[in-house]
Design an enzyme around this catalytic site. Structure first.
Site, PDB file in Angstrom:
ATOM      1  N   HIS A  46       4.786   2.789   3.511  1.00 26.24           N
ATOM      2  CA  HIS A  46       3.520   2.637   2.736  1.00 26.24           C
ATOM      3  C   HIS A  46       2.545   4.014   2.965  1.00 26.24           C
ATOM      4  CE1 HIS A  46       3.792  -2.167   2.792  1.00 26.24           C
ATOM      5  NE2 HIS A  46       4.857  -1.354   2.285  1.00 26.24           N
TER       6      HIS A  46
ATOM      7  N   HIS B 208       1.650   2.666  -3.639  1.00 30.84           N
ATOM      8  CA  HIS B 208       1.336   3.373  -2.286  1.00 30.84           C
ATOM      9  C   HIS B 208       1.042   4.768  -2.463  1.00 30.84           C
ATOM     10  CE1 HIS B 208       2.393  -0.449  -0.187  1.00 30.84           C
ATOM     11  NE2 HIS B 208       3.587  -0.275  -0.653  1.00 30.84           N
TER      12      HIS B 208
END
Ligand code: RB5
Length: 157
Positions: free
Chosen positions: A104, A139
């Site tokens: 992420h 992300h």
């Protein structure tokens, strides 16, 4: 024969992390990484910002693909390393965090606490960090926002 270049990892600790650094160096060399051990080499009190700077500078400038830092808690190293543009240093306090810091956050420096984490667990956790790819997608735009902050502050890599 064409040989693929081995990924370069910059590594350093302070005195509290010295023994753990030795273990991580050994493990990464065994896994095939080109490790730049930036010290310290001997026991004796040192200041963690000096070593955070050495690793963060190499990651920020692209001389190393990733970095690894070890101090007592991981906190001081992470605080110092994150002053550098393009550096995303994360204290990896468990395996889930190691995986998600890559997936992420595209974290590029793994930070460990030698006084708060078990060495055997940290070796396995570092491997997760080094092997997990960045998931990109939604992300990527979030990481771009971090870069936007750096630009606004005039701290571009
Ligand atoms: C050194 O005693 C200690 O302050 C250092 O290793 C680190 O934990 C700082 O964040």
């Amino acid at each position: 024969m064409i040989r693929k270049r081995r990924p370069v990892v910059a590594l350093a600790s302070d005195h509290a992390g010295l023994e753990m650094k030795r273990r991580l160096l050994e493990a990464m060399e065994e896994w095939g990484y080109e490790v730049r051990d930036l010290g310290p080499i001997a026991a004796g009190s040192v200041d963690y910002p000096d070593y955070a700077e050495a690793v963060a500078e190499r990651v920020s400038s692209g001389q190393a693909e990733a970095g690894v830092l070890v101090c007592g808690t991981g906190a001081g190293m992470a605080i110092a390393a994150n002053k550098f543009p393009g550096v995303r240093a994360a204290v990896l306090y468990d395996d889930f965090t190691a995986r998600h810091a890559r997936l992420h956050n595209d974290a590029n420096i793994a930070v460990f606490g030698a006084r708060t984490m078990a060495a055997g667990e940290v070796v396995a956790r570092l491997r997760i960090f080094l092997e997990e790819p960045f998931e990109k997608g939604r992300h990527a735009s979030r990481v771009s926002k971090i870069e936007d902050i750096e630009k606004r502050l005039g701290r571009q890599a």
